[in-house]
Design an enzyme around this catalytic site. Structure first.
Site, PDB file in Angstrom:
ATOM      1  CG  ASP A 100      28.843  24.691 -18.095  1.00 15.44           C
ATOM      2  OD1 ASP A 100      28.856  24.612 -16.864  1.00 15.44           O
ATOM      3  OD2 ASP A 100      28.066  24.029 -18.817  1.00 15.44           O
ATOM      4  CD  GLU A 143      31.641  22.533 -14.478  1.00 14.03           C
ATOM      5  OE1 GLU A 143      30.975  22.147 -13.509  1.00 14.03           O
ATOM      6  OE2 GLU A 143      31.133  22.893 -15.562  1.00 14.03           O
TER       7      GLU A 143
END
Length: 543
Positions: free
Chosen positions: A211, A279
């Protein structure tokens, strides 16, 4: 359906991630096994055959760690345990065993840039300025006038700095105030996070979705970000109404020191043959950072930027533009593409797609160079759900309502059957309402031979049968109106791909040679001219 993935098979294929299709599971919305209205790990085990039937190579499970759930698990209070809402470590071990038994690898979502303010590390760090973890988070004194140390902004609105009365300092939070950022300039922090990765690798995970991978490291000199004129503002990372878009984010994220941590993480992963997809959240430099983080064999294997998650429909011209920019910014990098995920409006709604159009985009995704992520429910054609304000759970949507309605509309529970209000997801009341429109997409015809599911299944099977579509080179990409054409090639095969991404018939010409059409079953030998009806595609191999 793939065979059992035992330890030997997992260790031998060191390139399993290249061109892999990864199915994203949002656990609280996938399957509830105990009737509390919230999905859980036991529910995932129950529904894994669906993913294997679809033909995915791996699953990515969004966070299930212990958390106060201020941001639905992306605020972790214990990296090495399962939140009771989702089950136990034994339940997670069962997910690993069941997935490997079906030939599916398991990737989990690691949120390393920040923790919950309820994490023991932060509780200790904020207690005073002398404790052993005093530098584990990003603390800074106020300016002389008491205002925050920099002009950095939070993606969730307002300043990225929150005053703490205990230390009489500000702490950095790129997201909610309850999500303080870890200080990656502190070696002990890096060591602790690498231990977290080892913990899950030892339990059998095959990799990680990382993330906000470019948010790990901040500028240690705490320099202000420069402003952006209106014509340069890009709403791909944050909603257009968010002032976050008013800055060029040079100093609050994407710092060069981040690469050294990624190298350490890759070294930890290597003995386990694990892979990671990061990401990259950066509207200005997304593809450049993708290339920087996936270059060579000592960083991350894959990253994704936000080009295909953008609000505007993906036209042939934009596909060509994206790949040209990727080639320029990241010639040695490896992208992972997605049209939908848990943070954006589902693409069938975002792009206003018919079922035929959704089928064309599904096939396109499976033909493009790179790996791919599918988000739960896109194989059924689930549209974005309309959620009333009083039913909202997402703090992001509550903050910016009504101009931005948040992420709940793409996070409603998965539907498995049409004959009850909970869609087979739960025997209780689902944590978010399930729209009637979704229930209609879960009927007996959901997996029929003309269904969107069948198209995804066929496209994934085509990708598996022809290695060139997974890992071959890509060239000769061309856009002409609604027509998109490109070539995929490797040492043994040349595959020509043509897509009509529009409502009118288009014509194109095959390169010289004999070409054989590919599809659910091998098609006929093709002539030189191809006529594509609206939303039709042609994938052909040279004989």
């Amino acid at each position: 359906m793939a065979g059992k993935l035992d330890a030997t098979a997992r260790a031998m294929d060191t390139q399993w991630w290249r061109g892999a299709v990864i199915y994203q599971i949002y656990p609280r919305s996938f399957q509830d096994s105990n009737g509390d209205g919230i999905g859980d790990l036991a529910g995932i085990v129950q529904r894994l055959p669906h993913i294997a039937e679809l033909g995915a190579d791996a699953i990515w499970i969004s966070p299930f760690f212990t958390s106060p759930m201020k941001d639905f698990g992306y605020d972790v209070s214990d990296y090495c345990d399962v939140d009771p809402m989702f089950g136990t470590l034994a339940d997670f071990d069962a997910v690993i065993a069941a997935a490997h038994g079906l030939g599916l690898r398991v990737m989990i979502d690691l949120v390393l840039s920040h923790t919950s303010d309820q994490h023991p590390w932060f509780i200790e760090s904020r207690a005073n300025r002398t404790n052993p973890r005093r530098n584990w988070y990003v603390w800074a004194d106020p300016k002389l006038d008491g205002t925050p140390p920099t002009n950095w902004l939070s993606i969730f609105g307002g300043s990225a700095w929150q005053w703490d009365a205990r230390r009489e300092q500000y702490f950095l939070h790129n997201f909610l105030t309850t999500q303080p950022d870890l200080n990656f300039h502190e070696p002990q922090v890096q060591a602790a996070l690498l231990d977290v990765a080892r913990f899950w690798l030892e339990r059998g995970v095959d990799g990680f979705r990382l993330d906000t991978i470019n948010f790990y490291t901040h500028d240690k000199y705490l320099r202000d970000n420069p402003g952006l004129p209106p014509e340069l503002r890009n709403a791909d990372t944050a909603p257009a109404v968010n002032p976050y878009n008013h800055q060029m984010h040079l100093f609050d994220k994407s710092q060069p020191e981040n690469v050294e941590f990624l190298k350490k993480l890759r070294a930890v992963m290597k003995p386990y043959n694990a892979a990671a997809v990061g990401e990259v959240g950066d509207a200005q430099r997304g593809l450049e950072i993708l290339g920087e983080y996936t270059r060579g064999d000592d960083r991350m294997q894959m990253c994704y930027a936000f080009e295909f998650l953008a609000p505007d429909r993906l036209t042939p011209a934009r596909v060509v533009e994206t790949f040209r920019a990727l080639e320029e910014a990241a010639p040695d990098g490896w992208a992972c593409w997605a049209f939908s995920n848990h943070d954006v409006v589902r693409h069938i709604t975002r792009w206003g797609l018919s079922v035929d159009a959704a089928k064309a985009y599904a096939t396109l995704l499976m033909c493009l160079r790179g790996s791919a992520c599918l988000y739960q429910g896109e194989e059924l054609g689930l549209p974005e759900a309309e959620i009333a304000f009083e039913d909202l759970q997402d703090p992001y949507g509550i903050e910016f309502w009504p101009e931005f309605k948040g992420r709940d509309g793409c996070r409603t529970p998965m539907v498995w059957q049409a004959d009850n209000q909970a869609g087979g997801f739960s025997t209780g009341k689902p944590w978010l309402p399930i729209p009637a429109q979704h229930l209609r997409l879960a009927g007996p015809e959901a997996k029929g031979k003309d269904s969107l599911f069948a198209q995804y299944q066929a496209a994934l099977a085509l990708r598996h049968r022809h290695k060139v579509l997974r890992s071959g080179a890509q060239s000769d990409m061309m856009a002409a109106g609604d027509l998109l054409c490109f070539m995929r090639s490797d040492a043994t095969d040349r595959v020509f791909c043509a897509f009509n991404l529009g409502e009118t018939t288009v014509t194109t010409t095959l390169p010289a040679g004999n070409w054989h059409a590919l599809g659910q079953e091998d098609g006929p030998v093709l002539g030189q001219t191809i006529i594509l009806a609206p939303w039709q595609s042609c994938v052909a191999v040279k004989q």
